[in-house]
Design a protein around this motif. Structure first.
Motif, mmCIF file in Angstrom:
data_model
loop_
_atom_site.group_PDB
_atom_site.id
_atom_site.type_symbol
_atom_site.label_atom_id
_atom_site.label_comp_id
_atom_site.label_asym_id
_atom_site.label_seq_id
_atom_site.Cartn_x
_atom_site.Cartn_y
_atom_site.Cartn_z
ATOM 1 N N ALA A 44 25.172 120.524 -20.903
ATOM 2 C CA ALA A 44 25.532 119.155 -21.273
ATOM 3 C C ALA A 44 25.554 118.927 -22.777
ATOM 4 O O ALA A 44 26.340 118.118 -23.275
ATOM 5 N N ARG A 45 24.717 119.617 -23.547
ATOM 6 C CA ARG A 45 24.538 119.284 -24.962
ATOM 7 C C ARG A 45 24.980 120.363 -25.946
ATOM 8 O O ARG A 45 25.085 120.121 -27.134
ATOM 9 N N ARG A 46 25.212 121.564 -25.461
ATOM 10 C CA ARG A 46 25.476 122.679 -26.386
ATOM 11 C C ARG A 46 26.647 122.399 -27.318
ATOM 12 O O ARG A 46 26.532 122.565 -28.535
ATOM 13 N N LEU A 47 27.781 121.985 -26.801
ATOM 14 C CA LEU A 47 28.959 121.802 -27.650
ATOM 15 C C LEU A 47 28.747 120.705 -28.690
ATOM 16 O O LEU A 47 29.151 120.847 -29.839
ATOM 17 N N ARG A 48 28.102 119.614 -28.281
ATOM 18 C CA ARG A 48 27.830 118.542 -29.241
ATOM 19 C C ARG A 48 26.912 119.043 -30.361
ATOM 20 O O ARG A 48 27.117 118.749 -31.531
ATOM 21 N N LEU A 49 25.925 119.850 -29.993
ATOM 22 C CA LEU A 49 25.004 120.384 -30.999
ATOM 23 C C LEU A 49 25.695 121.403 -31.905
ATOM 24 O O LEU A 49 25.420 121.464 -33.106
ATOM 25 N N VAL A 50 26.604 122.200 -31.347
ATOM 26 C CA VAL A 50 27.367 123.142 -32.178
ATOM 27 C C VAL A 50 28.227 122.374 -33.169
ATOM 28 O O VAL A 50 28.311 122.734 -34.349
ATOM 29 N N ARG A 51 28.851 121.288 -32.714
ATOM 30 C CA ARG A 51 29.648 120.476 -33.643
ATOM 31 C C ARG A 51 28.787 119.924 -34.769
ATOM 32 O O ARG A 51 29.184 119.925 -35.940
ATOM 33 N N LEU A 52 27.610 119.432 -34.418
ATOM 34 C CA LEU A 52 26.690 118.913 -35.435
ATOM 35 C C LEU A 52 26.329 120.008 -36.434
ATOM 36 O O LEU A 52 26.363 119.803 -37.651
ATOM 37 N N ALA A 53 26.009 121.193 -35.929
ATOM 38 C CA ALA A 53 25.636 122.301 -36.810
ATOM 39 C C ALA A 53 26.809 122.735 -37.684
ATOM 40 O O ALA A 53 26.631 123.063 -38.859
ATOM 41 N N VAL A 54 28.043 122.714 -37.135
ATOM 42 C CA VAL A 54 29.227 123.073 -37.926
ATOM 43 C C VAL A 54 29.390 122.094 -39.084
ATOM 44 O O VAL A 54 29.710 122.482 -40.212
ATOM 45 N N LEU A 55 29.164 120.815 -38.809
ATOM 46 C CA LEU A 55 29.255 119.828 -39.896
ATOM 47 C C LEU A 55 28.230 120.095 -40.990
ATOM 48 O O LEU A 55 28.490 119.854 -42.164
ATOM 49 N N MET A 56 27.083 120.609 -40.606
ATOM 50 C CA MET A 56 26.034 120.881 -41.586
ATOM 51 C C MET A 56 26.287 122.166 -42.370
ATOM 52 O O MET A 56 26.167 122.183 -43.587
ATOM 53 N N VAL A 57 26.609 123.264 -41.671
ATOM 54 C CA VAL A 57 26.674 124.569 -42.338
ATOM 55 C C VAL A 57 28.090 125.054 -42.600
ATOM 56 O O VAL A 57 28.280 126.061 -43.275
ATOM 57 N N ASP A 58 29.103 124.375 -42.043
ATOM 58 C CA ASP A 58 30.503 124.702 -42.288
ATOM 59 C C ASP A 58 30.860 126.141 -41.901
ATOM 60 O O ASP A 58 31.627 126.803 -42.576
ATOM 61 N N ASP A 59 30.255 126.612 -40.813
ATOM 62 C CA ASP A 59 30.536 127.970 -40.348
ATOM 63 C C ASP A 59 30.236 128.028 -38.856
ATOM 64 O O ASP A 59 29.088 127.811 -38.442
ATOM 65 N N LEU A 60 31.247 128.296 -38.048
ATOM 66 C CA LEU A 60 31.097 128.253 -36.596
ATOM 67 C C LEU A 60 30.098 129.285 -36.091
ATOM 68 O O LEU A 60 29.254 128.985 -35.250
ATOM 69 N N GLY A 61 30.163 130.498 -36.604
ATOM 70 C CA GLY A 61 29.243 131.546 -36.147
ATOM 71 C C GLY A 61 27.789 131.189 -36.419
ATOM 72 O O GLY A 61 26.924 131.332 -35.548
ATOM 73 N N THR A 62 27.525 130.714 -37.632
ATOM 74 C CA THR A 62 26.162 130.305 -37.981
ATOM 75 C C THR A 62 25.723 129.127 -37.125
ATOM 76 O O THR A 62 24.586 129.073 -36.650
ATOM 77 N N ALA A 63 26.634 128.185 -36.886
ATOM 78 C CA ALA A 63 26.314 127.011 -36.072
ATOM 79 C C ALA A 63 25.939 127.427 -34.651
ATOM 80 O O ALA A 63 24.962 126.926 -34.082
ATOM 81 N N GLU A 64 26.702 128.339 -34.063
ATOM 82 C CA GLU A 64 26.387 128.794 -32.711
ATOM 83 C C GLU A 64 25.042 129.509 -32.669
ATOM 84 O O GLU A 64 24.257 129.324 -31.735
ATOM 85 N N ASP A 65 24.752 130.321 -33.683
ATOM 86 C CA ASP A 65 23.449 130.999 -33.755
ATOM 87 C C ASP A 65 22.314 129.990 -33.842
ATOM 88 O O ASP A 65 21.266 130.152 -33.203
ATOM 89 N N ILE A 66 22.503 128.953 -34.638
ATOM 90 C CA ILE A 66 21.472 127.923 -34.793
ATOM 91 C C ILE A 66 21.179 127.264 -33.451
ATOM 92 O O ILE A 66 20.020 127.118 -33.049
ATOM 93 N N VAL A 67 22.223 126.875 -32.742
ATOM 94 C CA VAL A 67 22.035 126.200 -31.452
ATOM 95 C C VAL A 67 21.356 127.133 -30.455
ATOM 96 O O VAL A 67 20.432 126.733 -29.740
ATOM 97 N N GLN A 68 21.780 128.383 -30.404
ATOM 98 C CA GLN A 68 21.147 129.346 -29.496
ATOM 99 C C GLN A 68 19.659 129.487 -29.822
ATOM 100 O O GLN A 68 18.817 129.522 -28.922
ATOM 101 N N ASP A 69 19.333 129.595 -31.107
ATOM 102 C CA ASP A 69 17.937 129.749 -31.515
ATOM 103 C C ASP A 69 17.108 128.525 -31.138
ATOM 104 O O ASP A 69 15.955 128.648 -30.720
ATOM 105 N N VAL A 70 17.679 127.338 -31.288
ATOM 106 C CA VAL A 70 16.951 126.116 -30.951
ATOM 107 C C VAL A 70 16.710 126.041 -29.445
ATOM 108 O O VAL A 70 15.611 125.686 -29.002
ATOM 109 N N PHE A 71 17.708 126.394 -28.640
ATOM 110 C CA PHE A 71 17.508 126.398 -27.187
ATOM 111 C C PHE A 71 16.475 127.453 -26.786
ATOM 112 O O PHE A 71 15.646 127.221 -25.900
ATOM 113 N N ALA A 72 16.507 128.597 -27.429
ATOM 114 C CA ALA A 72 15.516 129.644 -27.120
ATOM 115 C C ALA A 72 14.105 129.164 -27.474
ATOM 116 O O ALA A 72 13.155 129.387 -26.716
ATOM 117 N N ALA A 73 13.965 128.485 -28.606
ATOM 118 C CA ALA A 73 12.658 127.956 -28.991
ATOM 119 C C ALA A 73 12.190 126.886 -28.008
ATOM 120 O O ALA A 73 11.004 126.824 -27.658
#
Length: 195
Positions: A44-73
Motif C-alpha cells: 500500500a505505501r511503498r510507491l508513495r514512499l519511493v516517490r518521497l525519497a526520489v524527491l529528497m535524493v533525486d535518484d531512483l535507485g537510492t530512493a528504492e534502497d532507502i525504502v527497502q532499508d526502512v521496511f527491513a528496519a
C-alpha cells in the motif's frame, strides 16, 4: 496559485519514472486494531514512499534502497504483524526522511572530499647521497604526527627556541615541550640504538 499549476507536471514526471506507480490505500485491517500487516503496508505505501525519497535524493535507485532499508528496519523492530506500532505510516515516513537526509550527508561528504596531494618523491640523486642512517631517520620522522614532525624539525634542524616554535605554530610553549618529548620518545623507539 503558481504552485498548484507546477504540481501536476511533477506528479506526472514521478509516475513516468516509476512504472505502474499508482497510489494505493490500505483498505482492510490486516492486524489487530486495524493496523495492517507489514506485507499489506508494503504493497500500500511503498510507491508513495519511493516517490518521497526520489524527491529528497533525486535518484531512483537510492530512493528504492532507502525504502527497502526502512521496511527491513520496521520488520526487525516490530515483526510482521506490527502489533506494537500505533502509526506505521508515520514511522515509515519519518524513517524515509531520516534515511534520505543521511544519504544526502554522505553524498555531500563524498563530494567535498579532496584526496591529499601525492607526496613529492625525493630526487634519485638525493636518495643516493643519503647514508643508511639518514634514510632511517627520515623514515622514522614520517611515523610522527604532523605537529610532532613540525616541532622536531623546528627545534633540532632550524634550532628555534621553544618560545619561537610556539609563536610559529600558534601553540603554547608547554605544548611545544610536551610534543617534543613525545616525538623524541617515539623516535628513540623507532631508531633503537642509532642516533
Amino acid at each position: 496559485m503558481q504552485a498548484a499549476v507546477a504540481r501536476p507536471p511533477l506528479l506526472r514526471w514521478l509516475r513516468s519514472i516509476l512504472p505502474g506507480a499508482t497510489e494505493h490505500r490500505s483498505g482492510g485491517a490486516g492486524g489487530p486494531g486495524g493496523v495492517p500487516a507489514i506485507n499489506q503496508l508494503y504493497h500500500a505505501r511503498r510507491l508513495r514512499l519511493v516517490r518521497l525519497a526520489v524527491l529528497m535524493v533525486d535518484d531512483l535507485g537510492t530512493a528504492e534502497d532507502i525504502v527497502q532499508d526502512v521496511f527491513a528496519a520496521l520488520h526487525r523492530r516490530h515483526g510482521p504483524e506490527l502489533r506494537t506500532l500505533a502509526d506505521p505510516d508515520a514511522y515509515l515516513t519519518t524513517g524515509v526522511l531520516n534515511a534520505a537526509r543521511s544519504a544526502l550527508r554522505r553524498r555531500r561528504t563524498a563530494r567535498a572530499y579532496v584526496p591529499p596531494p601525492a607526496g613529492t618523491a625525493p630526487a634519485a640523486e638525493d636518495e643516493a647521497l643519503l647514508g643508511e642512517q639518514d634514510r632511517e631517520v627520515l623514515s622514522a620522522l614520517r611515523e610522527l604526527t604532523v605537529r610532532q614532525r613540525q616541532v622536531v624539525v623546528l627545534r633540532y634542524w632550524s634550532e628555534l627556541s621553544e618560545r619561537e616554535i610556539a609563536e610559529a605554530l600558534h601553540i603554547s610553549p608547554g605544548t611545544v615541550k610536551s610534543t617534543a618529548s613525545r616525538a623524541l620518545t617515539i623516535l628513540r623507539g623507532l631508531l633503537g640504538g642509532h642516533r
